[in-house]
Scaffold this active site. Structure first.
Site, PDB file in Angstrom:
ATOM      1  N   GLY A   1       3.068  10.458  -3.672  1.00 56.73           N
ATOM      2  CA  GLY A   1       2.902  10.217  -2.241  1.00 56.73           C
ATOM      3  C   GLY A   1       1.474  10.315  -1.729  1.00 56.73           C
TER       4      GLY A   1
ATOM      5  N   VAL B   1       8.741  -9.533  -8.356  1.00 60.81           N
ATOM      6  CA  VAL B   1       8.029  -8.273  -8.603  1.00 60.81           C
ATOM      7  C   VAL B   1       6.548  -8.485  -8.280  1.00 60.81           C
ATOM      8  CG1 VAL B   1       7.368  -6.577 -10.357  1.00 60.81           C
ATOM      9  CG2 VAL B   1       9.675  -7.538 -10.360  1.00 60.81           C
TER      10      VAL B   1
ATOM     11  N   ASN C   1      -0.512   7.808  -1.280  1.00 60.69           N
ATOM     12  CA  ASN C   1      -0.641   6.735  -0.282  1.00 60.69           C
ATOM     13  C   ASN C   1       0.056   7.107   1.025  1.00 60.69           C
ATOM     14  OD1 ASN C   1      -2.074   4.167  -1.214  1.00 60.69           O
ATOM     15  ND2 ASN C   1      -0.848   4.693  -3.011  1.00 60.69           N
TER      16      ASN C   1
ATOM     17  N   HIS D   1      -0.137  -2.412  -4.414  1.00 63.17           N
ATOM     18  CA  HIS D   1      -0.075  -2.555  -5.873  1.00 63.17           C
ATOM     19  C   HIS D   1      -1.470  -2.326  -6.459  1.00 63.17           C
ATOM     20  CE1 HIS D   1       1.446  -3.853  -9.721  1.00 63.17           C
ATOM     21  NE2 HIS D   1       0.328  -4.561  -9.857  1.00 63.17           N
TER      22      HIS D   1
HETATM   23  C1  GRF Z   1       0.126   3.724  -6.567  1.00 62.31           C
HETATM   24  O1  GRF Z   1      -0.771   3.416  -7.592  1.00 62.31           O
HETATM   25  C2  GRF Z   1       0.757   2.460  -6.028  1.00 62.31           C
HETATM   26  O2  GRF Z   1      -0.115   1.381  -5.999  1.00 62.31           O
HETATM   27  C3  GRF Z   1       1.853   2.208  -7.005  1.00 62.31           C
HETATM   28  O3  GRF Z   1       2.378   3.481  -7.291  1.00 62.31           O
HETATM   29  C4  GRF Z   1       1.355   4.465  -7.115  1.00 62.31           C
HETATM   30  C5  GRF Z   1       1.878   5.480  -6.130  1.00 62.31           C
HETATM   31  O4  GRF Z   1       1.009   6.555  -5.964  1.00 62.31           O
HETATM   32  N1  GRF Z   1       2.820   1.276  -6.468  1.00 62.31           N
HETATM   33  P1  GRF Z   1       1.262   7.607  -4.795  1.00 62.31           P
HETATM   34  O5  GRF Z   1       2.718   8.060  -4.934  1.00 62.31           O
HETATM   35  O6  GRF Z   1       1.008   6.928  -3.493  1.00 62.31           O
HETATM   36  O7  GRF Z   1       0.302   8.725  -5.071  1.00 62.31           O
END
Ligand code: GRF
Length: 210
Positions: free
Chosen positions: A15, A147, A17, A112
């Site tokens: 989490g 995807v 992000n 992504h």
């Molecule tokens: C990130 O690299 C995102 O791009 C990918 O999964 C990862 C999630 O990381 N889809 P976080 O859970 O936000 O730390």
């Protein structure tokens, strides 16, 4: 002033992000309200991050459903019950079906960790590193049934350095993800992101020119 973006965030893991989004909302850099955070996995760090920010959380474990459509139906009902209008996939590791995507048509965005269309799917950072590209990055895009295949909203580049390992590269990409996701959501919140009918091209307008 427009209404804040009524955001729901779907997560499966650490989490970071999500944290970037919550911090940006708290700092008023992102004109949004996070209505709910839903995880398909219990006990993940993303849930604690949401709780610390006093955002409602819910676990909807995909293992409890007979198929993807039933799982997606429950996600839709929960998001709607919390008043969500836009959905951000922040490390959500499930592919969504039309049951979900039709319910939130053109209102689902994903982050992504590569410059799409290169390296879709899992382990994009490692794919890019092993391939030997000299530039990679991250992409915020609308979600469609494929995807990592939906129309691109925003990308940020990251150079691959001679001294990089998969891990150091992944770390620098993640830093850019946090900036890109917040920036893209803020553009959406300000009404500056427009889909063009019948085209993959997404129009992003400058402030004041929308
Ligand atoms: C990130 O690299 C995102 O791009 C990918 O999964 C990862 C999630 O990381 N889809 P976080 O859970 O936000 O730390």
């Amino acid at each position: 002033m427009t209404e804040p973006l009524a955001l729901g965030v779907l997560v499966s893991g650490s989490g970071s992000n999500l944290q970037a989004i919550l911090d940006a909302i708290a700092d008023q850099r992102l004109h949004a309200e996070c209505k709910v955070v839903i995880s398909n996995r219990p006990g993940v760090q993303a849930l604690s991050r949401a709780q610390l920010a006093h955002v409602p959380t819910q676990v909807i474990d995909h293992k409890g459903f007979a198929n993807r459509e039933e799982f997606d139906g429950q996600l839709v009902r929960s998001l709607r019950a919390h008043g969500v209008e836009w959905v951000a996939l922040a490390g959500f590791m499930r592919v969504l079906t039309p049951v979900f995507l039709d319910a939130f048509a053109d209102h689902v965005v994903n982050i992504h960790p590569s410059l799409l269309p290169a390296f879709p799917g899992v382990d994009a950072q490692a794919q890019a590193f092993s391939y030997g590209v000299q530039v990679t990055g991250c992409t915020v895009h609308f979600v469609d049934v494929g995807v990592d295949s939906g129309p691109i909203i925003l990308q940020k580049t990251v150079p691959v350095l001679a001294a990089d390992t998969k891990e150091s590269l992944g770390h620098r990409i993640l830093e850019q993800e946090h900036l890109a996701f917040v920036q893209a959501l803020e553009l959406i919140a300000r009404g500056q992101v427009k889909r063009q009918h019948g085209s993959r091209r997404v129009q992003v307008t400058e402030p004041g020119k929308g």
